[in-house]
Design a protein around this motif. Structure first.
Motif, PDB file in Angstrom:
ATOM      1  N   ASN A   2       6.973   3.225  -1.419  1.00  0.00           N
ATOM      2  CA  ASN A   2       6.728   2.352  -0.277  1.00  0.00           C
ATOM      3  C   ASN A   2       6.939   0.907  -0.713  1.00  0.00           C
ATOM      4  O   ASN A   2       6.038   0.257  -1.196  1.00  0.00           O
ATOM      5  N   GLU A   4       8.080  -3.202  -0.466  1.00  0.00           N
ATOM      6  CA  GLU A   4       7.716  -4.322   0.397  1.00  0.00           C
ATOM      7  C   GLU A   4       8.642  -4.396   1.617  1.00  0.00           C
ATOM      8  O   GLU A   4       8.206  -4.690   2.723  1.00  0.00           O
ATOM      9  N   GLN A   7       7.626  -1.678   3.977  1.00  0.00           N
ATOM     10  CA  GLN A   7       6.364  -2.028   4.608  1.00  0.00           C
ATOM     11  C   GLN A   7       6.557  -3.084   5.689  1.00  0.00           C
ATOM     12  O   GLN A   7       5.955  -3.011   6.760  1.00  0.00           O
ATOM     13  N   ASP A  11       5.572  -2.501   9.466  1.00  0.00           N
ATOM     14  CA  ASP A  11       4.642  -3.429  10.114  1.00  0.00           C
ATOM     15  C   ASP A  11       5.192  -3.921  11.454  1.00  0.00           C
ATOM     16  O   ASP A  11       4.426  -4.232  12.359  1.00  0.00           O
TER      17      ASP A  11
END
Length: 70
Positions: A2, A4, A7, A11
């Motif tokens: 996972n 950045e 993510q 998000d």
């Protein structure tokens, strides 16, 4: 893994399919970048990802370059 970048995409509520459509890149290629399999994408590719995510080019550039150091 996972990352950045992954993510950030999650998000925003984006699937790989949505980011692929927004960036003009394939889901497979985006997945390989997120998972660190493609460690040196071109600046043009990074720009397309930044546009697709509606993020600053420099931010995406550093996220991807830092992934390649991991």
């Amino acid at each position: 893994m996972n990352t950045e970048l992954k993510q950030l995409r999650l998000d925003k509520g984006y699937t790989l399919k949505r980011l692929a459509k927004l960036s003009g890149l394939s889901k497979t290629y985006l997945n390989s970048i997120e998972n660190g399999l493609q460690i040196n994408p071109s600046l043009d590719t990074i720009d397309k990802i930044a546009i697709g995510l509606n993020e600053d080019l420099v931010k995406i550039y550093y996220i991807i370059k830092n992934m390649s150091k991991s």
